[in-house]
Design a protein around this motif. Structure first.
Motif, short mmCIF file in Angstrom:
data_model
loop_
_atom_site.label_atom_id
_atom_site.label_comp_id
_atom_site.label_asym_id
_atom_site.label_seq_id
_atom_site.Cartn_x
_atom_site.Cartn_y
_atom_site.Cartn_z
N ASP A 24 -20.43 -14.48 26.11
CA ASP A 24 -19.74 -16.07 26.53
C ASP A 24 -18.31 -15.62 26.84
O ASP A 24 -17.75 -16.14 27.84
N LYS A 25 -17.79 -14.87 25.89
CA LYS A 25 -16.14 -14.65 26.03
C LYS A 25 -16.02 -13.88 27.25
O LYS A 25 -15.00 -14.30 27.85
N ALA A 26 -16.88 -12.76 27.46
CA ALA A 26 -16.77 -11.81 28.69
C ALA A 26 -17.13 -12.60 30.20
O ALA A 26 -16.42 -12.49 31.09
N GLN A 27 -17.81 -13.48 30.17
CA GLN A 27 -18.30 -14.64 31.22
C GLN A 27 -16.88 -15.12 31.71
O GLN A 27 -16.36 -15.45 32.78
N ARG A 28 -15.98 -16.02 30.58
CA ARG A 28 -14.87 -16.72 30.50
C ARG A 28 -13.85 -15.88 31.04
O ARG A 28 -13.17 -16.25 32.11
N ARG A 29 -13.72 -14.55 30.49
CA ARG A 29 -12.70 -13.66 30.94
C ARG A 29 -12.93 -13.25 32.51
O ARG A 29 -11.86 -12.86 33.04
#
Length: 141
Positions: free
Chosen positions: A12-17
């Motif tokens: 999830d964090k990587a998708q936002r990044r």
């Protein structure tokens, strides 16, 4: 008890990044393997592996339930088979023992009962008799 599937905070964090990095440049390449393309590929691979993991957990849970039901059915049939042997041959037969039943020898003799002494002690003193004296009260005679 069902197994818990999982999500991934890292995905999830990587998708936002990734969305933020693309706002800088859609083809950003920082060198040394640090590119939007490599980052996207790893995010997609991680997501796919997580989905496969969750699918395996679901299938494993289903298999566990199936095995439990089959074991219960097998245990019931095993008991019925032994009961059938007991019905045909009897519980004290050699065939019942061969089928896995335990034969209990029934005792033909009665358990000995503790002997009660035949002589009963007699009280040496007699209880005092009481009578009414005509006035409605009791008195010793």
């Amino acid at each position: 008890m069902s197994l818990k599937t999982r999500g991934s905070a890292a995905v999830d964090k990587a998708q936002r990044r990734l969305a933020l990095l693309k706002s800088i440049n859609g083809n950003l390449d920082l060198g040394h393997g640090l590119s939007i393309e490599a980052y996207t590929r790893l995010i997609d691979n991680t997501r796919a592996t997580l989905e496969a993991y969750n699918t395996l957990l679901s299938n494993l849970d289903e298999s566990r339930k199936t095995i439990t039901e089959m074991e219960e059915t097998l245990s019931e049939l095993s008991e019925r088979m032994l009961t059938g042997v007991a019905t045909v041959y009897g519980r004290n037969s050699m065939e019942y023992s061969k089928a896995g039943g335990s034969t209990r020898k029934r005792s033909t003799s009665q358990k000995s009962i503790s002997q009660v002494p035949s002589v009963v002690a007699v009280l040496t003193t007699q209880p005092t008799q009481t009578t009414t004296n005509g006035k409605g009260s009791l008195s010793n005679v």
